[in-house]
Write an enzyme that holds these catalytic residues in place. Structure first.
Site, PDB file in Angstrom:
ATOM      1  N   HIS A 199     -29.637 -16.406  17.338  1.00  0.00           N
ATOM      2  CA  HIS A 199     -30.158 -15.767  18.546  1.00  0.00           C
ATOM      3  C   HIS A 199     -30.289 -14.270  18.324  1.00  0.00           C
ATOM      4  CE1 HIS A 199     -25.954 -14.584  20.150  1.00  0.00           C
ATOM      5  NE2 HIS A 199     -25.827 -14.956  18.900  1.00  0.00           N
ATOM      6  N   CYS A 219     -34.086 -12.534  23.644  1.00  0.00           N
ATOM      7  CA  CYS A 219     -33.632 -13.885  23.291  1.00  0.00           C
ATOM      8  C   CYS A 219     -34.716 -14.939  23.483  1.00  0.00           C
ATOM      9  CB  CYS A 219     -32.358 -14.251  24.043  1.00  0.00           C
ATOM     10  SG  CYS A 219     -32.528 -14.337  25.845  1.00  0.00           S
ATOM     11  N   HIS A 267     -29.216 -16.076  28.952  1.00  0.00           N
ATOM     12  CA  HIS A 267     -29.368 -15.963  27.492  1.00  0.00           C
ATOM     13  C   HIS A 267     -29.647 -17.335  26.900  1.00  0.00           C
ATOM     14  CE1 HIS A 267     -28.911 -14.031  23.603  1.00  0.00           C
ATOM     15  NE2 HIS A 267     -28.074 -14.993  23.222  1.00  0.00           N
TER      16      HIS A 267
END
Length: 168
Positions: A140, A73, A128
């Site tokens: 993402h 990420c 994240h």
């Protein structure tokens, strides 16, 4: 050429010029490239557009920042932001400390959004990062879909949302 023929010719030339200029204006052909074309697109939208080119690229935790074959990420956000002159730190935790805080209700395309999800999550720590893509969507990468677009306001992403930062 008599008067009537001259008049018809003048109308044809005038209409051709009008149609031609209209086409040029509509398509952008003949206008200044990149600068004029991107002037109306925000930097955030440009970043999202670039990121969409990597849809489906495989997720790999700890992916190197020197490749686009796989992303995690934060390597993904670091990479796409760097292409528009914004240097981000390597990890989602570090990225969550740059820029300025922004409320969920005030998100703009290109804002970073942070979550506490996955096996390392405890509901408080950042695990994240994603890019707000507009209309309640985030761009993402995680797990099996790789780079993808998800709904910020449903399921896991709604449940694990922590905060957002504006870095542009």
């Amino acid at each position: 050429m008599n008067k009537q023929q001259w008049f018809k010719q003048a109308i044809i030339v005038s209409m051709s010029a009008t149609i031609g200029l209209g086409t040029l204006m509509a398509t952008g052909v003949g206008t200044a490239p990149a600068a004029a074309a991107t002037a109306s697109v925000s930097k955030g939208q440009s970043i999202v557009n670039l990121g969409k080119n990597y849809m489906g690229v495989r997720y790999e935790f700890g992916a190197s920042t020197s490749t686009t074959r796989v992303f995690d990420c934060s390597s993904f956000t670091k990479y796409i932001f760097s292409k528009y002159g914004k240097t981000l730190p390597r990890t989602s935790v570090a990225q969550s400390k740059v820029g300025v805080a922004v409320s969920k209700s005030d998100l703009r395309v290109g804002d970073l959004v942070f979550f506490s999800s996955g096996s390392r999550a405890n509901g408080k720590n950042v695990t994240h990062v994603a890019v707000y893509a507009g209309n309640g969507k985030i761009l993402h990468t995680y797990g099996s879909p790789g780079v993808t677009i998800s709904d910020l306001n449903s399921g896991n992403w709604k449940r694990t949302y922590l905060k957002a930062r504006r870095v542009l």
